[in-house]
Design an enzyme around this catalytic site. Structure first.
Site, short mmCIF file in Angstrom:
data_model
loop_
_atom_site.label_atom_id
_atom_site.label_comp_id
_atom_site.label_asym_id
_atom_site.label_seq_id
_atom_site.Cartn_x
_atom_site.Cartn_y
_atom_site.Cartn_z
CE1 TYR A 159 -3.98 2.08 0.42
CE2 TYR A 159 -2.78 3.13 2.22
CZ TYR A 159 -3.86 3.10 1.34
OH TYR A 159 -4.80 4.11 1.38
CE LYS A 163 -3.76 4.80 -1.82
NZ LYS A 163 -4.80 5.46 -2.64
CB THR A 194 -15.32 4.84 3.65
OG1 THR A 194 -14.18 3.97 3.80
CG2 THR A 194 -14.85 6.25 3.33
#
Length: 253
Positions: A159, A163, A194
């Site tokens: 990740y 990113k 979320t």
């Protein structure tokens, strides 16, 4: 409410949920015609219905951003017959979840998935968004990156790499197209409330995630969308090539 973006067209990947959906709602509320793209038509249709019920203009297109033909077709649909695209928000992505592992133990398939969707997907979307914007000599692109694109995060090799790559793409494109009327920026978002974030996580894990944000809470999707609107609008006309933390102080630690 002022409709300062009336007559413009916006394209948003990951527009069916979370930050993508809130960005679509915010841009549509200011008068932009919004095309939301993603893999799940049901959630995209919900976004479109919400916008049109409020008097806005929107449409949905199915898209897998990791597939070049799909990304190109979605952008071309958003630009319409006259080929106009004013704004693009690249919000489609996946997270590393809670399977934290040091790099030597990091799953290769997981790494490939992060790169394919978060990094390659952003590259492909930008490639065709820029082509559409270049025809008209203007545009603003906002990539939804992460604090993990600015600082290291243990256990999140895939990740963090994807990113950081998004931030690099942002800077490179801003330099390539700065004199052509196209601005490119990223938002280094902190943890945002979320469905993807909360689903399947224990209260203990969520408490630890919240504690990493000095402001004492995680963000709301509409708070990221506010920054998106600013970066799309002429109010940020002198801003390009940057990754702006909207993260409750996460990267200030």
């Amino acid at each position: 409410m002022t409709r300062e973006l009336a007559g413009t067209r916006a394209f948003i990947t990951g527009g069916g949920t979370g930050i993508g959906r809130e960005s679509a709602l915010a841009l549509a509320a200011l008068g932009s015609h919004v095309t939301v793209a993603g893999r799940t038509m049901a959630t995209l249709d919900e976004t479109v219905d919400t916008i049109t019920a409020a008097g806005g203009s929107a449409e949905a297109v199915q898209c897998d951003v990791s597939d070049e033909a799909s990304a190109r077709a979605a952008v071309e649909a958003a630009a319409g017959r006259d080929g106009r695209l004013d704004f693009a928000v690249n919000s489609a992505g996946v997270s590393g979840g809670d399977d934290l592992r040091p790099l030597g133990e990091y799953d290769t398939a997981q790494f490939d998935r992060m790169v394919a969707i978060d990094l390659r997907g952003t590259f492909l979307a930008m490639k065709y968004e820029i082509r559409a914007m270049e025809k008209n000599g203007h545009g603003s692109i906002v990539n939804i990156a992460s604090g993990a694109g600015l600082v290291g995060v243990p256990g999140f090799a895939g990740y963090a790499a994807a990113k950081h790559g998004q931030v690099g793409l942002t800077k490179a494109a801003a330099l390539d197209y700065g004199t052509k009327g196209i601005r490119v920026n990223a938002i280094a978002a902190g943890l945002v409330d979320t469905p993807l974030v909360a689903t399947g996580r224990s209260p203990e894990v969520m408490a630890a995630r919240i504690a990493a944000h000095p402001i004492g809470r995680i963000g709301r999707p509409e708070e990221i969308a506010d920054a998106v609107v600013w970066l799309c609008s002429n109010r940020s006309s002198f801003v390009t090539g940057t990754a702006i933390p909207v993260d409750g102080g996460y990267v200030a630690r």
